[in-house]
Design a protein around this motif. Structure first.
Motif, PDB file in Angstrom:
ATOM      1  N   PHE A 107       0.789  -1.234   0.000  1.00  0.00           N
ATOM      2  CA  PHE A 107       0.000   0.000   0.000  1.00  0.00           C
ATOM      3  C   PHE A 107       0.821   1.285   0.000  1.00  0.00           C
ATOM      4  O   PHE A 107       0.291   2.341  -0.329  1.00  0.00           O
ATOM      5  N   LEU A 108       2.082   1.229   0.378  1.00  0.00           N
ATOM      6  CA  LEU A 108       2.888   2.443   0.450  1.00  0.00           C
ATOM      7  C   LEU A 108       4.058   2.454  -0.529  1.00  0.00           C
ATOM      8  O   LEU A 108       4.305   3.456  -1.201  1.00  0.00           O
ATOM      9  N   LYS A 109       4.770   1.345  -0.638  1.00  0.00           N
ATOM     10  CA  LYS A 109       6.010   1.345  -1.409  1.00  0.00           C
ATOM     11  C   LYS A 109       5.784   1.542  -2.900  1.00  0.00           C
ATOM     12  O   LYS A 109       6.717   1.918  -3.622  1.00  0.00           O
ATOM     13  N   SER A 110       4.560   1.321  -3.367  1.00  0.00           N
ATOM     14  CA  SER A 110       4.285   1.516  -4.795  1.00  0.00           C
ATOM     15  C   SER A 110       4.565   2.962  -5.211  1.00  0.00           C
ATOM     16  O   SER A 110       4.981   3.221  -6.346  1.00  0.00           O
ATOM     17  N   ILE A 111       4.366   3.925  -4.291  1.00  0.00           N
ATOM     18  CA  ILE A 111       4.669   5.324  -4.595  1.00  0.00           C
ATOM     19  C   ILE A 111       6.172   5.498  -4.802  1.00  0.00           C
ATOM     20  O   ILE A 111       6.615   6.227  -5.694  1.00  0.00           O
ATOM     21  N   PHE A 112       6.974   4.803  -3.990  1.00  0.00           N
ATOM     22  CA  PHE A 112       8.428   4.899  -4.096  1.00  0.00           C
ATOM     23  C   PHE A 112       8.921   4.213  -5.380  1.00  0.00           C
ATOM     24  O   PHE A 112       9.878   4.683  -5.999  1.00  0.00           O
ATOM     25  N   HIS A 113       8.256   3.118  -5.763  1.00  0.00           N
ATOM     26  CA  HIS A 113       8.586   2.488  -7.050  1.00  0.00           C
ATOM     27  C   HIS A 113       8.323   3.462  -8.199  1.00  0.00           C
ATOM     28  O   HIS A 113       9.157   3.644  -9.092  1.00  0.00           O
ATOM     29  N   GLY A 114       7.148   4.088  -8.162  1.00  0.00           N
ATOM     30  CA  GLY A 114       6.778   5.029  -9.218  1.00  0.00           C
ATOM     31  C   GLY A 114       7.711   6.222  -9.289  1.00  0.00           C
ATOM     32  O   GLY A 114       8.115   6.649 -10.378  1.00  0.00           O
ATOM     33  N   ALA A 115       8.072   6.768  -8.127  1.00  0.00           N
ATOM     34  CA  ALA A 115       8.977   7.920  -8.097  1.00  0.00           C
ATOM     35  C   ALA A 115      10.351   7.553  -8.655  1.00  0.00           C
ATOM     36  O   ALA A 115      10.978   8.345  -9.371  1.00  0.00           O
ATOM     37  N   THR A 116      10.824   6.344  -8.357  1.00  0.00           N
ATOM     38  CA  THR A 116      12.123   5.904  -8.861  1.00  0.00           C
ATOM     39  C   THR A 116      12.096   5.754 -10.382  1.00  0.00           C
ATOM     40  O   THR A 116      13.043   6.155 -11.074  1.00  0.00           O
ATOM     41  N   VAL A 117      11.035   5.167 -10.913  1.00  0.00           N
ATOM     42  CA  VAL A 117      10.899   5.039 -12.366  1.00  0.00           C
ATOM     43  C   VAL A 117      10.927   6.424 -13.017  1.00  0.00           C
ATOM     44  O   VAL A 117      11.602   6.636 -14.042  1.00  0.00           O
ATOM     45  N   TYR A 118      10.222   7.372 -12.426  1.00  0.00           N
ATOM     46  CA  TYR A 118      10.195   8.747 -12.953  1.00  0.00           C
ATOM     47  C   TYR A 118      11.595   9.342 -12.987  1.00  0.00           C
ATOM     48  O   TYR A 118      12.014   9.932 -13.994  1.00  0.00           O
ATOM     49  N   LEU A 119      12.355   9.192 -11.893  1.00  0.00           N
ATOM     50  CA  LEU A 119      13.694   9.774 -11.795  1.00  0.00           C
ATOM     51  C   LEU A 119      14.680   9.096 -12.743  1.00  0.00           C
ATOM     52  O   LEU A 119      15.526   9.761 -13.354  1.00  0.00           O
TER      53      LEU A 119
END
Length: 303
Positions: A107-119
């Protein structure tokens, strides 16, 4: 010749050549590591690691009183009073925090996955990565990221659980074979989902469209994709093996071993997760370049 034909021919050539798939996978690893010179590319996973360390510190220093009830919730049969006594709270550390982090992973780490892909995508395209912008973009795409996270996590956990269940009544080499089979299945399932987040964060797909397109891309590049999932996983094997015997080792050496093992495990998870996410993004973007059939992908050439 159309782009579709070029890409399809190149995919077929790579599938027929294991050496070419291995080369492409390790080119992606190399590019992922060189991208770390760009400020902020690894920031999301570093922030998540710090969050995990804060959670560990909170568990170690607040294991009695009202918070003890919260810690005891994930494990049935554990009394909150037990957590206030040494070394019980240390011996239960792995089980309790592991289950809490399993929920956070979905429920939370998916945001960090998405942010890393963006960067990573920004860095490859020679843009200026902004960590705040990455998290803002990932938060806007959160419903789709969450949908992918729930489905992929359920499939991977089911494979691991099946392997554990099959091995529960077996002893000797057969037990490790059953466990290994479950892990191998989980890795293959995970490889089917690695391109879903790039489709969401880079191409703006919905969760359903990203899953369909991501699985299709993974199947067309299966050997290479499995390698970018399996090789980083190997980095975590030593800590996984220690986890299996952690309580026994802690009782023989020192209960504090549970703390050191937990930190080492999360460090290896940090490295492994970054390599998988960054490498899959590198390959995803590299496929947007026209290339002749039979040539290896050059991830560094994506713009």
């Amino acid at each position: 010749m159309s782009k579709v034909v070029i890409k399809g021919s190149a995919d077929a050539a790579e599938r027929r050549s294991l050496a070419r798939s291995i080369s492409s996978a390790f080119q992606a690893f190399h590019t992922s590591l060189t991208l770390l010179i760009a400020p902020g590319v690894a920031a999301p996973y570093l922030i998540y690691f710090l969050f995990q360390m804060l959670l560990l510190a909170l568990y170690l220093f607040e294991n009695s009183g009202p918070l003890a009830r919260l810690w005891a919730l994930p494990v049935s049969g554990v009394s909150p009073d037990t957590l206030g006594h040494y070394p019980a709270h240390l011996l239960l550390l792995q089980l309790i925090l592991g289950r809490i982090e399993m929920v956070l992973e979905v429920f939370l780490k998916s945001i960090f996955h998405g942010a890393t892909v963006y960067l990573v995508a920004k860095a490859i395209r020679r843009g200026r990565p902004s960590v705040l912008r990455a998290f803002y973009t990932a938060a806007r795409r959160y419903p789709h990221l969450l949908g992918v996270s729930i489905i992929s996590s359920a499939a991977v956990y089911a494979a691991v659980y099946l392997g554990s269940w099959l091995s529960s009544g077996i002893v000797g080499p057969a037990r490790y074979a059953a466990l290994g089979g479950g892990i191998a299945t989980a890795l293959m399932i995970q490889s089917l989902f690695v391109y879903a987040i790039p489709y969401i964060m880079i191409d703006g797909f919905s969760a359903a469209a990203a899953l369909a397109s991501g699985i299709s891309l993974s199947l067309r590049t299966f050997t290479k994709t499995l390698l970018i999932v399996a090789v980083p996983f190997l980095l975590t094997v030593p800590t996984i093996l220690l986890d299996m015997k952690a309580e026994m080792i802690a009782l023989q050496l020192s209960p504090d071993f549970m703390i050191h093992n937990h930190i080492a495990s999360r460090l290896m998870e940090l490295v492994s997760t970054y390599l998988i996410t960054a490498s899959s993004t590198v390959i995803f973007l590299a496929r947007k370049i026209d290339r002749p059939a039979g040539t290896s992908i050059d991830p560094g050439g994506a713009r």
